[in-house]
Design an enzyme around this catalytic site. Structure first.
Site, PDB file in Angstrom:
ATOM      1  CG  ASP A 162     -26.596 -59.498 -44.394  1.00 32.89           C
ATOM      2  OD1 ASP A 162     -27.380 -59.950 -45.247  1.00 32.89           O
ATOM      3  OD2 ASP A 162     -25.541 -58.899 -44.684  1.00 32.89           O
ATOM      4  CG  HIS A 202     -26.680 -60.629 -48.778  1.00 35.80           C
ATOM      5  ND1 HIS A 202     -26.197 -59.954 -47.685  1.00 35.80           N
ATOM      6  CD2 HIS A 202     -26.163 -60.000 -49.873  1.00 35.80           C
ATOM      7  CE1 HIS A 202     -25.421 -58.953 -48.086  1.00 35.80           C
ATOM      8  NE2 HIS A 202     -25.389 -58.966 -49.414  1.00 35.80           N
ATOM      9  CB  SER A 382     -22.794 -57.064 -49.628  1.00 32.36           C
ATOM     10  OG  SER A 382     -23.786 -56.082 -49.634  1.00 32.36           O
TER      11      SER A 382
END
Length: 440
Positions: A162, A202, A382
């Protein structure tokens, strides 16, 4: 910088991987077992000679800060991905790259150009919070009951590809995070082992869902994070993914990791229709080759987001048969409007395989200038993907024999059926049930 990957078409027939074979036999693995690389020293030496003759320098896959090549405009390097059976070859000289490609025997290697991928269409944070909220996952998820019974993911390793992970967020300060950053120009500057960071948030959100100390589904699980997605552009590429996965595989043989069931969480992908035919072919060969190695040789379970572009749209490698593809639902069990799905062009199976909660998920984000940990709500496949990865970690923690393909099937068998089309939710909602029945 010009780059390509030379991927071995088949593994060395003399190499057998004790990790996978011991699982197939349903017997506990012995600590003396070794995870064997696909590229032996002899094979590497054989290829190094012609590459060196063309002016290519072999770069170790991991270097310290003071060893980094800072001025790499005129250099030609190659990195060996021993466990994936591949070479990453890079040069600023296009002619030299073409000569290097010719040095590989095409009957033994696939020559794959570097191709761009990206983070799934980002779903932006919804409010910033300084205080942690109490996480109460729905009863039907089984998470609360698992925690009550002491099942929190201990003894399981979850790898995350990620934007990174802020290791100093309060959710992770008590948890050692094995972290590496794969630079943009990864053929010249190999991965860097540093303390975990994340300039986007994120990846920190994803890691919090999986294993945050107070908010994670499997807070006892160990996490290993590779930062491969850029915060400004949300881009990555095939080279960075390969280097990151090879690094993870190399870490699995360590004494502390060798006997752990392993799950890999990936919230990235690509839509074939936006690529040229040659790029599509390259990515299919390259990424599927990498993922097949994870599954077949190392008994790893890859869990991948199906994408945020709505019904009828899917991202690879989510729809590959080797992965568990994840769609998103809200807390009312309705498919999220953005969640993708459809018929896989590989194998013809309906996608996604399973669903997870992916709408307004609260998790860790970043720290402010005063070092205070911040949180937010995010939505997307996600977020649904680390939810499923967390459930998988709970199952593997409860029964160490559940790993790889067996763990994949167990997730599907125990999913909660939903009143929604299969091309939106697959087998249903991933959940933890201690008795392993579909209707506990």
């Amino acid at each position: 910088m010009h780059s390509f990957i030379a991927l071995a078409k088949k593994p060395n027939p003399q190499v057998t991987n004790s990790r996978a074979s011991s699982v197939d036999d349903k017997q506990p693995r012995q600590s003396s077992n070794k995870l064997l690389p696909k590229l032996t020293d002899e094979v590497i030496q054989k290829m190094s000679e012609p590459l060196a003759g063309l002016g290519f320098k072999r770069v170790p896959p991991q270097v310290s800060v003071d060893e980094l090549v800072l001025d790499d405009e005129q250099v030609s390097n190659f990195v060996t991905l021993d466990y994936l059976g591949a070479y990453v070859v890079s040069s600023s000289n296009k002619q030299r790259i073409e000569e290097a490609q010719k040095s590989f025997d095409k009957s033994d290697y696939e020559i794959i150009p570097n191709v761009q991928l990206s983070l799934l269409k980002p779903m932006y944070p919804k409010g910033i919070f300084r205080r942690r909220k109490k996480i109460l996952w729905p009863v039907e998820s089984g998470i609360r009951q698992a925690h009550k019974n002491g099942i929190i993911g201990k003894g399981v390793l979850v790898g995350v590809l990620d934007t990174g992970c802020d290791a100093d967020h309060i959710q992770f300060r008590q948890k050692p995070i094995d972290f590496c950053y794969v630079p943009l120009r990864s053929g010249s500057n190999p991965l860097r082992k540093v303390r975990g960071f994340d300039v986007h948030g994120h990846g920190t959100h994803v890691c919090g869902i999986i294993a945050g100390q107070h908010i994670g589904i499997a807070p006892g699980a160990d996490i290993m994070v590779a930062s491969v997605i850029e915060s400004e552009t949300y881009r990555t590429d095939l080279l960075r993914i390969g280097i990151a996965l090879n690094w993870m595989l190399s870490q699995f043989q360590s004494k502390e990791n060798h006997d752990k069931p392993i799950v890999v969480n990936m919230s990235l992908g690509f839509r074939p229709e936006v690529l040229s035919e040659s790029e599509q072919k390259a990515l299919m060969i390259g990424i599927r080759g990498f993922i097949s190695t994870l599954v077949e040789d190392f008994d790893v379970l890859p869990i991948v987001a199906i994408g945020n572009d709505g019904p009828g749209s899917m991202h690879a490698p989510g729809y590959f048969p080797e992965t568990v593809s994840v769609g998103a639902i809200d807390f009312h069990h309705q498919p999220a409007q953005f969640s993708g799905g459809g018929l896989s062009p590989i194998g013809g199976e309906m996608q996604p395989d399973i669903a997870g909660y992916g709408v307004d998920i609260f998790s860790s984000l970043e720290r402010d200038i005063n070092n205070r940990s911040l949180y937010t709500y995010m939505s997307g496949t996600s977020m649904a993907t680390p939810y499923v990865a967390g459930i998988a970690a709970l199952y593997a923690s409860a029964d160490a024999k559940l790993r790889g393909k067996a763990l994949r099937q167990h997730l599907l068998n125990t999913a909660l059926p939903l009143q929604a089309p299969v091309d939106r939710v697959g087998a249903g909602l991933a959940r933890f049930t201690e008795n392993g029945n579909k209707n506990p």
